[in-house]
Design a protein around this motif. Structure first.
Motif, PDB file in Angstrom:
ATOM      1  N   SER A  77       0.849  -1.182   0.000  1.00 22.16           N
ATOM      2  CA  SER A  77       0.000   0.000   0.000  1.00 22.16           C
ATOM      3  C   SER A  77       0.888   1.236   0.000  1.00 22.16           C
ATOM      4  O   SER A  77       1.399   1.615   1.051  1.00 22.16           O
ATOM      5  N   PRO A  78       1.173   1.828  -1.102  1.00 27.53           N
ATOM      6  CA  PRO A  78       0.630   1.508  -2.424  1.00 27.53           C
ATOM      7  C   PRO A  78       1.406   0.370  -3.099  1.00 27.53           C
ATOM      8  O   PRO A  78       2.517   0.037  -2.694  1.00 27.53           O
ATOM      9  N   ASN A  79       0.797  -0.238  -4.120  1.00 22.26           N
ATOM     10  CA  ASN A  79       1.490  -1.229  -4.944  1.00 22.26           C
ATOM     11  C   ASN A  79       2.516  -0.503  -5.794  1.00 22.26           C
ATOM     12  O   ASN A  79       2.367   0.683  -6.083  1.00 22.26           O
ATOM     13  N   ARG A  80       3.574  -1.228  -6.178  1.00 25.08           N
ATOM     14  CA  ARG A  80       4.627  -0.598  -6.982  1.00 25.08           C
ATOM     15  C   ARG A  80       5.057  -1.514  -8.112  1.00 25.08           C
ATOM     16  O   ARG A  80       5.117  -2.721  -7.940  1.00 25.08           O
ATOM     17  N   LEU A  81       5.385  -0.913  -9.227  1.00 24.49           N
ATOM     18  CA  LEU A  81       5.997  -1.602 -10.347  1.00 24.49           C
ATOM     19  C   LEU A  81       7.295  -0.866 -10.633  1.00 24.49           C
ATOM     20  O   LEU A  81       7.286   0.326 -10.954  1.00 24.49           O
ATOM     21  N   VAL A  82       8.429  -1.554 -10.486  1.00 28.37           N
ATOM     22  CA  VAL A  82       9.738  -0.951 -10.723  1.00 28.37           C
ATOM     23  C   VAL A  82      10.280  -1.541 -12.024  1.00 28.37           C
ATOM     24  O   VAL A  82      10.351  -2.754 -12.169  1.00 28.37           O
ATOM     25  N   VAL A  83      10.628  -0.683 -12.951  1.00 25.66           N
ATOM     26  CA  VAL A  83      11.125  -1.121 -14.255  1.00 25.66           C
ATOM     27  C   VAL A  83      12.534  -0.578 -14.448  1.00 25.66           C
ATOM     28  O   VAL A  83      12.758   0.621 -14.390  1.00 25.66           O
ATOM     29  N   GLU A  84      13.480  -1.480 -14.665  1.00 25.87           N
ATOM     30  CA  GLU A  84      14.851  -1.078 -14.984  1.00 25.87           C
ATOM     31  C   GLU A  84      15.065  -1.268 -16.480  1.00 25.87           C
ATOM     32  O   GLU A  84      14.628  -2.255 -17.054  1.00 25.87           O
ATOM     33  N   PHE A  85      15.737  -0.301 -17.110  1.00 26.39           N
ATOM     34  CA  PHE A  85      15.960  -0.390 -18.550  1.00 26.39           C
ATOM     35  C   PHE A  85      17.193   0.417 -18.924  1.00 26.39           C
ATOM     36  O   PHE A  85      17.580   1.347 -18.224  1.00 26.39           O
ATOM     37  N   ALA A  86      17.805   0.022 -20.036  1.00 27.01           N
ATOM     38  CA  ALA A  86      18.984   0.724 -20.527  1.00 27.01           C
ATOM     39  C   ALA A  86      18.645   1.629 -21.708  1.00 27.01           C
ATOM     40  O   ALA A  86      19.289   2.643 -21.918  1.00 27.01           O
ATOM     41  N   THR A  87      17.645   1.252 -22.485  1.00 26.71           N
ATOM     42  CA  THR A  87      17.261   2.042 -23.651  1.00 26.71           C
ATOM     43  C   THR A  87      15.759   2.276 -23.625  1.00 26.71           C
ATOM     44  O   THR A  87      15.012   1.554 -22.961  1.00 26.71           O
ATOM     45  N   ILE A  88      15.318   3.251 -24.374  1.00 25.44           N
ATOM     46  CA  ILE A  88      13.885   3.528 -24.464  1.00 25.44           C
ATOM     47  C   ILE A  88      13.155   2.346 -25.106  1.00 25.44           C
ATOM     48  O   ILE A  88      11.997   2.055 -24.770  1.00 25.44           O
ATOM     49  N   GLU A  89      13.832   1.630 -25.985  1.00 21.49           N
ATOM     50  CA  GLU A  89      13.230   0.446 -26.609  1.00 21.49           C
ATOM     51  C   GLU A  89      12.968  -0.632 -25.559  1.00 21.49           C
ATOM     52  O   GLU A  89      11.932  -1.288 -25.565  1.00 21.49           O
ATOM     53  N   GLU A  90      13.935  -0.834 -24.651  1.00 18.56           N
ATOM     54  CA  GLU A  90      13.753  -1.798 -23.560  1.00 18.56           C
ATOM     55  C   GLU A  90      12.580  -1.405 -22.681  1.00 18.56           C
ATOM     56  O   GLU A  90      11.790  -2.248 -22.276  1.00 18.56           O
ATOM     57  N   LEU A  91      12.481  -0.131 -22.367  1.00 14.82           N
ATOM     58  CA  LEU A  91      11.369   0.349 -21.560  1.00 14.82           C
ATOM     59  C   LEU A  91      10.044   0.043 -22.248  1.00 14.82           C
ATOM     60  O   LEU A  91       9.117  -0.480 -21.632  1.00 14.82           O
ATOM     61  N   ALA A  92       9.963   0.356 -23.534  1.00 18.41           N
ATOM     62  CA  ALA A  92       8.732   0.104 -24.287  1.00 18.41           C
ATOM     63  C   ALA A  92       8.386  -1.379 -24.306  1.00 18.41           C
ATOM     64  O   ALA A  92       7.227  -1.761 -24.103  1.00 18.41           O
ATOM     65  N   GLU A  93       9.373  -2.243 -24.527  1.00 18.28           N
ATOM     66  CA  GLU A  93       9.140  -3.692 -24.551  1.00 18.28           C
ATOM     67  C   GLU A  93       8.612  -4.189 -23.205  1.00 18.28           C
ATOM     68  O   GLU A  93       7.669  -4.977 -23.153  1.00 18.28           O
ATOM     69  N   ARG A  94       9.209  -3.737 -22.133  1.00 15.98           N
ATOM     70  CA  ARG A  94       8.805  -4.199 -20.802  1.00 15.98           C
ATOM     71  C   ARG A  94       7.422  -3.695 -20.426  1.00 15.98           C
ATOM     72  O   ARG A  94       6.616  -4.432 -19.856  1.00 15.98           O
TER      73      ARG A  94
END
Length: 70
Positions: free
Chosen positions: A7-24
């Motif tokens: 509370s609150p829920n969390r989503l943590v996204v690690e990425f090296a490129t914007i393409e990786e971010l978009a894919e994830r």
């Protein structure tokens, strides 16, 4: 990618490129869309204990936590 229930829920996204971010983010959206009602219940505090019993939901959450692009 890490999914943290709380509370609150969390989503943590690690990425090296914007393409990786978009894919994830896309993969996350697809997974949520495919089993929306299950995830909706998973994130509802009053029903979380019931979902701890459901193996399919635990597998999906584990997939999201460990998802890596090819």
């Amino acid at each position: 990618m890490t999914l943290e229930l709380g509370s609150p829920n969390r989503l943590v996204v690690e990425f090296a490129t914007i393409e990786e971010l978009a894919e994830r983010l896309l993969a996350t959206g697809i997974a949520l869309n495919n089993r929306f009602s299950l995830y909706q219940d998973l994130f509802a505090p009053q029903s979380q204990a019931a979902h701890d019993e459901d193996q399919a939901e635990r597998e999906d959450a584990e997939y999201l936590r460990n998802w890596r692009p090819d």
